[in-house]
Write a protein that holds these residues in place. Structure first.
Motif, PDB file in Angstrom:
ATOM      1  N   SER A  68     128.400  19.551  66.372  1.00  0.00           N
ATOM      2  CA  SER A  68     128.786  18.286  66.580  1.00  0.00           C
ATOM      3  C   SER A  68     128.444  17.340  65.439  1.00  0.00           C
ATOM      4  CB  SER A  68     127.959  17.602  67.830  1.00  0.00           C
ATOM      5  OG  SER A  68     126.370  17.957  67.534  1.00  0.00           O
ATOM      6  N   LYS A  69     127.653  17.724  64.384  1.00  0.00           N
ATOM      7  CA  LYS A  69     127.847  17.020  63.266  1.00  0.00           C
ATOM      8  C   LYS A  69     129.058  17.183  62.517  1.00  0.00           C
ATOM      9  CE  LYS A  69     123.927  17.515  60.461  1.00  0.00           C
ATOM     10  NZ  LYS A  69     122.973  18.040  59.854  1.00  0.00           N
ATOM     11  N   PHE A  70     129.297  18.332  62.549  1.00  0.00           N
ATOM     12  CA  PHE A  70     130.592  18.956  61.822  1.00  0.00           C
ATOM     13  C   PHE A  70     131.758  17.979  62.646  1.00  0.00           C
ATOM     14  CE2 PHE A  70     134.458  21.585  61.247  1.00  0.00           C
ATOM     15  CZ  PHE A  70     134.083  21.979  59.897  1.00  0.00           C
ATOM     16  N   ALA A  77     132.944  10.273  60.336  1.00  0.00           N
ATOM     17  CA  ALA A  77     131.416   9.813  60.451  1.00  0.00           C
ATOM     18  C   ALA A  77     131.075   8.952  61.579  1.00  0.00           C
ATOM     19  CB  ALA A  77     130.881   9.667  58.981  1.00  0.00           C
ATOM     20  N   ILE A  78     131.744   8.847  62.631  1.00  0.00           N
ATOM     21  CA  ILE A  78     131.636   7.902  63.550  1.00  0.00           C
ATOM     22  C   ILE A  78     130.153   8.272  64.306  1.00  0.00           C
ATOM     23  CG2 ILE A  78     132.243   6.973  65.896  1.00  0.00           C
ATOM     24  CD1 ILE A  78     134.987   7.310  64.725  1.00  0.00           C
ATOM     25  N   GLY A  79     129.993   9.383  64.431  1.00  0.00           N
ATOM     26  CA  GLY A  79     128.593   9.866  65.074  1.00  0.00           C
ATOM     27  C   GLY A  79     127.416   9.527  64.213  1.00  0.00           C
ATOM     28  N   PHE A  80     127.655   9.332  63.053  1.00  0.00           N
ATOM     29  CA  PHE A  80     126.467   8.930  62.112  1.00  0.00           C
ATOM     30  C   PHE A  80     126.281   7.573  62.169  1.00  0.00           C
ATOM     31  CE2 PHE A  80     127.594  13.153  60.306  1.00  0.00           C
ATOM     32  CZ  PHE A  80     126.345  13.705  60.317  1.00  0.00           C
ATOM     33  N   LYS A  89     117.158   5.413  66.252  1.00  0.00           N
ATOM     34  CA  LYS A  89     117.749   5.656  65.013  1.00  0.00           C
ATOM     35  C   LYS A  89     118.397   7.155  65.280  1.00  0.00           C
ATOM     36  CE  LYS A  89     116.829   1.934  63.154  1.00  0.00           C
ATOM     37  NZ  LYS A  89     117.946   0.750  63.392  1.00  0.00           N
ATOM     38  N   GLN A  90     119.028   7.625  66.257  1.00  0.00           N
ATOM     39  CA  GLN A  90     119.648   8.820  66.531  1.00  0.00           C
ATOM     40  C   GLN A  90     121.009   9.011  66.298  1.00  0.00           C
ATOM     41  OE1 GLN A  90     117.945   9.363  70.598  1.00  0.00           O
ATOM     42  NE2 GLN A  90     117.286  11.365  69.667  1.00  0.00           N
ATOM     43  N   GLY A  91     121.769   9.878  65.883  1.00  0.00           N
ATOM     44  CA  GLY A  91     123.033   9.905  65.480  1.00  0.00           C
ATOM     45  C   GLY A  91     123.772  10.602  66.886  1.00  0.00           C
ATOM     46  N   CYS A  92     124.996  10.617  67.191  1.00  0.00           N
ATOM     47  CA  CYS A  92     125.654  11.156  68.480  1.00  0.00           C
ATOM     48  C   CYS A  92     124.960  12.544  68.646  1.00  0.00           C
ATOM     49  CB  CYS A  92     127.182  11.153  68.296  1.00  0.00           C
ATOM     50  SG  CYS A  92     127.488   9.510  68.728  1.00  0.00           S
ATOM     51  N   HIS A  93     125.167  13.526  67.562  1.00  0.00           N
ATOM     52  CA  HIS A  93     124.681  14.930  67.594  1.00  0.00           C
ATOM     53  C   HIS A  93     123.006  14.977  68.198  1.00  0.00           C
ATOM     54  CE1 HIS A  93     124.010  13.313  63.310  1.00  0.00           C
ATOM     55  NE2 HIS A  93     122.947  14.069  63.377  1.00  0.00           N
ATOM     56  N   ASP A  94     122.212  13.929  67.820  1.00  0.00           N
ATOM     57  CA  ASP A  94     121.023  14.152  68.146  1.00  0.00           C
ATOM     58  C   ASP A  94     120.724  13.574  69.628  1.00  0.00           C
ATOM     59  OD1 ASP A  94     119.664  15.126  65.936  1.00  0.00           O
ATOM     60  OD2 ASP A  94     119.745  13.060  64.949  1.00  0.00           O
ATOM     61  N   MET A  95     121.676  12.790  69.953  1.00  0.00           N
ATOM     62  CA  MET A  95     121.329  12.240  71.141  1.00  0.00           C
ATOM     63  C   MET A  95     122.203  13.530  72.269  1.00  0.00           C
ATOM     64  SD  MET A  95     122.527   8.206  71.304  1.00  0.00           S
ATOM     65  CE  MET A  95     123.869   8.255  69.986  1.00  0.00           C
TER      66      MET A  95
END
Length: 104
Positions: A68-70, A77-80, A89-95
């Motif tokens: 998901s980070k990739f 970098a929309i997820g970041f 302070k979570q990115g989409c990949h962490d959520m």
């Protein structure tokens, strides 16, 4: 990944990109799901990736987090950017995989 299909790219270049992607995936998923809870750089900075209970994440969580980070990197970098607007302070990949990045 579409550049792998470019006709003017050498076979060695294509192979090195694929090998690099596999090694990068292995490095991140294995170390973040290990007892270290971090890659070597994160470990040196005292940063750890944990689940909601402050425990180490599973290999599957690390795998989903990596991919998901990739994808987020490929989409500008929309997820970041979500890190700026979420309370934890979570990115989409962490959520997505319910992980938290903490500094100890």
């Amino acid at each position: 990944m579409l550049f792998l299909f470019l006709p003017d790219m050498s076979a060695i270049a294509k192979a090195s990109i694929i090998i690099n992607l596999i090694l990068n995936w292995f490095y991140f998923t294995v170390l973040e799901s290990s007892q270290l809870k971090a890659t070597l750089g994160k470990f040196l900075l005292g940063i750890k990736v944990t689940d909601s209970n402050n425990q180490k994440i599973s290999f599957m969580q690390a795998n989903i987090r990596y991919w998901s980070k990739f994808i987020s990197i490929l989409t500008l970098a929309i997820g970041f950017i979500t890190i700026l607007f979420t309370p934890k302070k979570q990115g989409c990949h962490d959520m997505l995989v319910k992980t938290t990045v903490i500094k100890k």
